[in-house]
Write a protein that holds these residues in place. Structure first.
Motif, mmCIF file in Angstrom:
data_model
loop_
_atom_site.group_PDB
_atom_site.id
_atom_site.type_symbol
_atom_site.label_atom_id
_atom_site.label_comp_id
_atom_site.label_asym_id
_atom_site.label_seq_id
_atom_site.Cartn_x
_atom_site.Cartn_y
_atom_site.Cartn_z
ATOM 1 N N LEU A 184 -1.744 4.039 -6.950
ATOM 2 C CA LEU A 184 -2.504 3.831 -5.707
ATOM 3 C C LEU A 184 -4.002 3.766 -6.005
ATOM 4 C CD1 LEU A 184 -2.751 3.637 -2.631
ATOM 5 C CD2 LEU A 184 -2.710 6.153 -2.558
ATOM 6 N N GLU A 240 -1.788 -0.402 2.559
ATOM 7 C CA GLU A 240 -1.853 -1.332 3.684
ATOM 8 C C GLU A 240 -2.837 -0.848 4.745
ATOM 9 O OE1 GLU A 240 -0.511 -4.280 3.848
ATOM 10 O OE2 GLU A 240 0.288 -3.980 1.831
ATOM 11 N N MET A 275 5.540 4.273 -5.731
ATOM 12 C CA MET A 275 4.165 4.147 -6.214
ATOM 13 C C MET A 275 3.513 5.523 -6.198
ATOM 14 S SD MET A 275 0.923 2.013 -4.598
ATOM 15 C CE MET A 275 1.429 0.395 -5.121
ATOM 16 N N LYS A 285 2.305 3.039 -0.750
ATOM 17 C CA LYS A 285 2.284 1.645 -0.310
ATOM 18 C C LYS A 285 1.760 1.533 1.119
ATOM 19 C CE LYS A 285 5.553 -0.920 -1.776
ATOM 20 N NZ LYS A 285 6.874 -1.557 -2.009
ATOM 21 N N ARG A 340 3.619 7.411 2.231
ATOM 22 C CA ARG A 340 3.874 6.674 0.991
ATOM 23 C C ARG A 340 2.587 5.976 0.541
ATOM 24 N NH1 ARG A 340 8.709 2.666 1.629
ATOM 25 N NH2 ARG A 340 7.290 1.913 3.275
#
Length: 310
Positions: free
Chosen positions: A65, A41, A60, A37, A35
């Protein structure tokens, strides 16, 4: 030497398995995120040299991104991938700052060439960033050096001025000491003169009494006869002594008047010099305060310089 890293972002597990083999064989250390997200991270925790991301993903997508990664790291290098019929997304990604894009299905040779160019671009951007940082540090270092030189010049001038004031104060203190010694000497002489004046007055009173006694005897003898030669001589001697004492008393009183005038003038001079001394001490205190301020600022500038050098 550490392997260059590539972060693969795609919602299809099979794509990860294929690219793990392709990039692994090419000498890359491969990291994966299903993903966008999760990829963000991972990059925030440990930036990758190249990000290889699909555009069309649930939640997203790749364009969001890309925007988030560029906000996190303006030197990020992102390669976008998309299907043949979604080329308009790839063009949009280039407008938003992607380094390049590749179409599915992948041509391994073209993919390897694109990854090599992306890696060189990443290194070039990092070197440019370091160069900008070094240039900024050099300018800041030069500014701090010039500021330190200026402060040192100001401090040297203040120190020289303070030494001059200290020399003037020492000279003034020596002069005040001499004035005080002279005043004490004059006071002692005045006391001696006053004692002497008292003694002369006492002698004068004694002589006057003896003169009166002789005059009475002279009056008595005039009625009965003339004074003896001895009495005449004694009376003449007493008169001479009395005249001498009166002259000395007049001179002494004049001398005392002059000393009193001198003492009053000395006290006024001492008062003025004491006032000037107080003003100079105040000025010296201000100068010392001005000296401490540049020293503190120089200390802070030195600390900044050390931090920049570090």
């Amino acid at each position: 030497m550490a392997k260059p890293t590539v972060l693969v972002v795609d919602d299809i597990q099979g794509v990860h398995e294929m690219l793990d083999i392709v990039f692994g064989d090419a000498g890359y250390q491969v990291e994966h995120a299903l993903r966008a997200k999760d990829a963000l991270e991972r990059y925030r925790a440990k930036p990758a040299d190249v990000v290889f991301s699909d555009i069309q993903m649930p939640g997203m997508d790749g364009l969001d991104l890309l925007r988030a990664l560029r906000e996190l790291d303006e030197d990020v290098v992102v390669i976008m991938t998309t299907a043949f019929d979604s080329k308009h997304y790839a063009i949009e990604s280039l407008r938003r700052g992607a380094f390049d894009y590749v179409e599915k299905p992948y041509d391994e040779d073209e993919l390897a060439k694109t990854m090599d160019r992306a890696l060189r671009e990443r290194r070039k951007r990092q070197e440019a960033r370091e160069g900008r940082g070094n240039s900024t540090n050099r300018r800041e270092l030069e500014r701090l050096r010039q500021e330190l030189e200026t402060r040192e010049g100001e401090l040297s001038g203040l120190t020289r001025h303070a030494r001059e004031l200290e020399e003037k104060l020492r000279a003034s203190e020596d002069e005040l000491k001499r004035e005080k010694d002279s005043q004490r000497s004059l006071l002692k002489r005045q006391q001696d003169l006053e004692l002497r004046e008292d003694a002369l007055k006492l002698m004068d009173d004694t002589l006057k009494e003896r003169m009166q006694a002789l005059q009475q005897r002279h009056s008595q003898q005039s009625s009965g006869g003339e004074l003896t030669p001895e009495a005449e001589a004694a009376l003449k001697k007493l008169r001479q002594q009395l005249d001498t004492r009166e002259t000395e008393l007049e001179q002494m009183q004049h001398s005392i008047s002059e000393r009193e005038q001198f003492l009053r003038e000395s006290e006024e001079s001492l008062f003025l010099k004491g006032h000037r001394r107080t003003e100079r001490e105040t000025e010296r205190g201000q100068i010392r305060g001005d000296q401490e301020k540049p020293e503190q600022e120089d200390s802070r500038s030195t600390e900044e310089l050390k931090e920049n050098l570090a």
